[in-house]
Design a protein around this motif. Structure first.
Motif, short mmCIF file in Angstrom:
data_model
loop_
_atom_site.label_atom_id
_atom_site.label_comp_id
_atom_site.label_asym_id
_atom_site.label_seq_id
_atom_site.Cartn_x
_atom_site.Cartn_y
_atom_site.Cartn_z
N LYS A 4 31.66 1.18 -3.19
CA LYS A 4 31.20 2.36 -2.45
C LYS A 4 32.28 3.43 -2.40
O LYS A 4 31.99 4.62 -2.50
N ILE A 5 33.52 3.01 -2.29
CA ILE A 5 34.64 3.97 -2.26
C ILE A 5 34.80 4.62 -3.63
O ILE A 5 34.99 5.82 -3.73
N LYS A 6 34.69 3.82 -4.69
CA LYS A 6 34.79 4.36 -6.05
C LYS A 6 33.68 5.39 -6.31
O LYS A 6 33.92 6.43 -6.91
N LEU A 7 32.47 5.07 -5.86
CA LEU A 7 31.36 5.99 -6.07
C LEU A 7 31.56 7.28 -5.27
O LEU A 7 31.33 8.37 -5.80
N ALA A 8 32.04 7.16 -4.05
CA ALA A 8 32.33 8.35 -3.24
C ALA A 8 33.42 9.20 -3.89
O ALA A 8 33.32 10.43 -3.92
N VAL A 39 34.77 14.84 -19.04
CA VAL A 39 34.16 15.95 -18.31
C VAL A 39 32.65 15.94 -18.50
O VAL A 39 31.89 16.12 -17.53
N LYS A 40 32.18 15.72 -19.70
CA LYS A 40 30.73 15.71 -19.95
C LYS A 40 30.04 14.57 -19.20
O LYS A 40 28.97 14.76 -18.64
N HIS A 41 30.66 13.39 -19.17
CA HIS A 41 30.09 12.27 -18.41
C HIS A 41 30.07 12.59 -16.92
O HIS A 41 29.09 12.30 -16.22
N ALA A 44 27.42 15.22 -16.08
CA ALA A 44 26.08 14.64 -16.18
C ALA A 44 25.79 13.66 -15.04
O ALA A 44 24.67 13.21 -14.88
N GLY A 45 26.84 13.35 -14.28
CA GLY A 45 26.66 12.41 -13.16
C GLY A 45 26.59 10.96 -13.61
O GLY A 45 26.08 10.11 -12.90
N ASP A 46 27.12 10.69 -14.80
CA ASP A 46 27.07 9.34 -15.37
C ASP A 46 28.28 8.53 -14.89
O ASP A 46 29.31 8.44 -15.55
N TYR A 47 28.13 7.94 -13.73
CA TYR A 47 29.21 7.18 -13.10
C TYR A 47 29.69 6.04 -13.98
O TYR A 47 30.88 5.87 -14.19
N ARG A 48 28.77 5.24 -14.50
CA ARG A 48 29.16 4.04 -15.27
C ARG A 48 29.97 4.41 -16.51
O ARG A 48 31.00 3.81 -16.77
N ILE A 51 33.51 5.61 -15.48
CA ILE A 51 34.38 4.50 -15.07
C ILE A 51 34.80 3.67 -16.27
O ILE A 51 35.96 3.29 -16.39
N ASP A 52 33.87 3.40 -17.17
CA ASP A 52 34.19 2.63 -18.38
C ASP A 52 35.23 3.35 -19.24
O ASP A 52 36.16 2.73 -19.76
#
Length: 61
Positions: A4-8, A39-41, A44-48, A51-52
């Protein structure tokens, strides 16, 4: 770190990136290959994928 902290952190970083890009003359297309992918990820809001990508870069050290 807790998920949850990572996502925030991702959501806040994405918001800051948007503000930065709107208020500067930086053009996403002119960034280096690694930076443009990140930046593009993020935009686009592509969290996964974000992070990868960061984890892969961390492993290259």
């Amino acid at each position: 770190m807790d998920t949850k902290i990572k996502l925030a952190e991702f959501v806040l970083s994405r918001a800051l990136l948007n503000v930065y890009l709107e208020s500067s003359s930086v053009q996403v297309e002119r960034l280096s290959g690694k930076k443009i992918k990140l930046v593009k990820h993020m935009l686009a809001g592509d969290y996964r994928k974000t992070i990868d990508l960061l984890a892969a870069w961390e492993g290259m050290k």
